[in-house]
Write an enzyme that holds these catalytic residues in place. Sequence first.
Site, PDB file in Angstrom:
ATOM      1  N   ARG A 109       0.845  -1.190   0.000  1.00 43.73           N
ATOM      2  CA  ARG A 109       0.000   0.000   0.000  1.00 43.73           C
ATOM      3  C   ARG A 109       0.884   1.245   0.000  1.00 43.73           C
ATOM      4  O   ARG A 109       1.713   1.421   0.881  1.00 43.73           O
ATOM      5  CB  ARG A 109      -0.880  -0.008   1.246  1.00 43.73           C
ATOM      6  CG  ARG A 109      -1.965   1.035   1.182  1.00 43.73           C
ATOM      7  CD  ARG A 109      -2.694   1.169   2.489  1.00 43.73           C
ATOM      8  NE  ARG A 109      -3.512   0.020   2.802  1.00 43.73           N
ATOM      9  CZ  ARG A 109      -4.393   0.001   3.797  1.00 43.73           C
ATOM     10  NH1 ARG A 109      -4.543   1.051   4.568  1.00 43.73           N
ATOM     11  NH2 ARG A 109      -5.111  -1.059   4.029  1.00 43.73           N
ATOM     12  N   THR A 113      -0.813   7.610  -1.142  1.00 43.90           N
ATOM     13  CA  THR A 113      -2.119   7.529  -1.810  1.00 43.90           C
ATOM     14  C   THR A 113      -2.994   6.413  -1.235  1.00 43.90           C
ATOM     15  O   THR A 113      -4.186   6.373  -1.515  1.00 43.90           O
ATOM     16  CB  THR A 113      -1.926   7.229  -3.308  1.00 43.90           C
ATOM     17  OG1 THR A 113      -1.310   5.933  -3.416  1.00 43.90           O
ATOM     18  CG2 THR A 113      -1.030   8.259  -3.973  1.00 43.90           C
ATOM     19  N   ASP A 205      -2.957  -9.110  12.302  1.00 50.63           N
ATOM     20  CA  ASP A 205      -2.253  -9.114  11.023  1.00 50.63           C
ATOM     21  C   ASP A 205      -2.016 -10.562  10.598  1.00 50.63           C
ATOM     22  O   ASP A 205      -1.247 -11.296  11.234  1.00 50.63           O
ATOM     23  CB  ASP A 205      -0.915  -8.374  11.160  1.00 50.63           C
ATOM     24  CG  ASP A 205      -0.256  -8.196   9.803  1.00 50.63           C
ATOM     25  OD1 ASP A 205      -0.133  -7.042   9.350  1.00 50.63           O
ATOM     26  OD2 ASP A 205       0.134  -9.215   9.175  1.00 50.63           O
ATOM     27  N   ASP A 208       1.638 -11.606   9.919  1.00 56.01           N
ATOM     28  CA  ASP A 208       2.417 -11.739  11.164  1.00 56.01           C
ATOM     29  C   ASP A 208       2.016 -12.995  11.931  1.00 56.01           C
ATOM     30  O   ASP A 208       2.877 -13.671  12.513  1.00 56.01           O
ATOM     31  CB  ASP A 208       2.212 -10.503  12.061  1.00 56.01           C
ATOM     32  CG  ASP A 208       3.011  -9.311  11.568  1.00 56.01           C
ATOM     33  OD1 ASP A 208       3.977  -9.518  10.816  1.00 56.01           O
ATOM     34  OD2 ASP A 208       2.658  -8.181  11.934  1.00 56.01           O
TER      35      ASP A 208
HETATM   36  N1  URA Z   1      -4.797  -7.409   6.850  1.00 59.97           N
HETATM   37  C1  URA Z   1      -4.616  -8.175   7.944  1.00 59.97           C
HETATM   38  O1  URA Z   1      -3.675  -8.952   7.999  1.00 59.97           O
HETATM   39  N2  URA Z   1      -5.480  -8.073   8.959  1.00 59.97           N
HETATM   40  C2  URA Z   1      -6.527  -7.227   8.930  1.00 59.97           C
HETATM   41  O2  URA Z   1      -7.304  -7.181   9.892  1.00 59.97           O
HETATM   42  C3  URA Z   1      -6.710  -6.438   7.773  1.00 59.97           C
HETATM   43  C4  URA Z   1      -5.823  -6.541   6.750  1.00 59.97           C
END
Ligand code: URA
Length: 214
Positions: A109, A113, A205, A208
């Site tokens: 990302r 932007t 995440d 992760d």
């Molecule tokens: N990406 C992720 O890994 N977790 C989220 O909650 C949103 C996007």
Amino acid sequence: MAKTAFPNVQLIDHPLVQHKLSIIRDKNTSTQEFRTIIREIALLMGYEILRDLPLEDTTIETPLETMTAKTLAGKKLCIVPILRAGTGFLDGLLQLMPAARVGHIGLYRDPETLSPVEYYLKMPEDLDSRSVIVVDPMLATGYSAIAAVDRVKNLDATDIKFMCLIAAPEGLKAFHEAHPDVPVYTAAVDRELNDHGYILPGIGDAGDRIFGTK
Ligand code: URA
């Protein structure tokens, strides 16, 4: 599999999937367990998602007699994980469809932007003749999913599905506006996105949690 309030979004509500999803939502679930369970979920979800695979008749000999039996009609498949979290689904899906091709797409990302920027792409050449399953555990804003599907469409894929573990209402709406022809398969539709684009209640995440990077 059940319909949802969102157009073209199917909920994989199988009790095994729901149970396993609850385990990996728990912040105390270890990386090792998370990885094992996400592989199992991918396999179970894949089983549901592939229920429309075409069959053909073939003649076989059982030990007792000749019969006409059903076998897969040789539909060519391609799994497209969005890097990096999408690769968490790969083992399970490949166990189910060992002959599938795998295309990778890397998107990050742009901090200014917030638009997805492609940094890696490697696809089979014949996407036009394959059934393509784009996978990413989290459909959050939907921007990466939209960009990945844009890309495979640009490479002439026409038979496309999107598979995720958890979707946010905001992402489902954006995705459907961009790609109304692409069905989404998810194990849950959660409440909302937070200010950082994370799904609530979610799993945190996904990358992760799969790779143990935090
Ligand atoms: N990406 C992720 O890994 N977790 C989220 O909650 C949103 C996007």
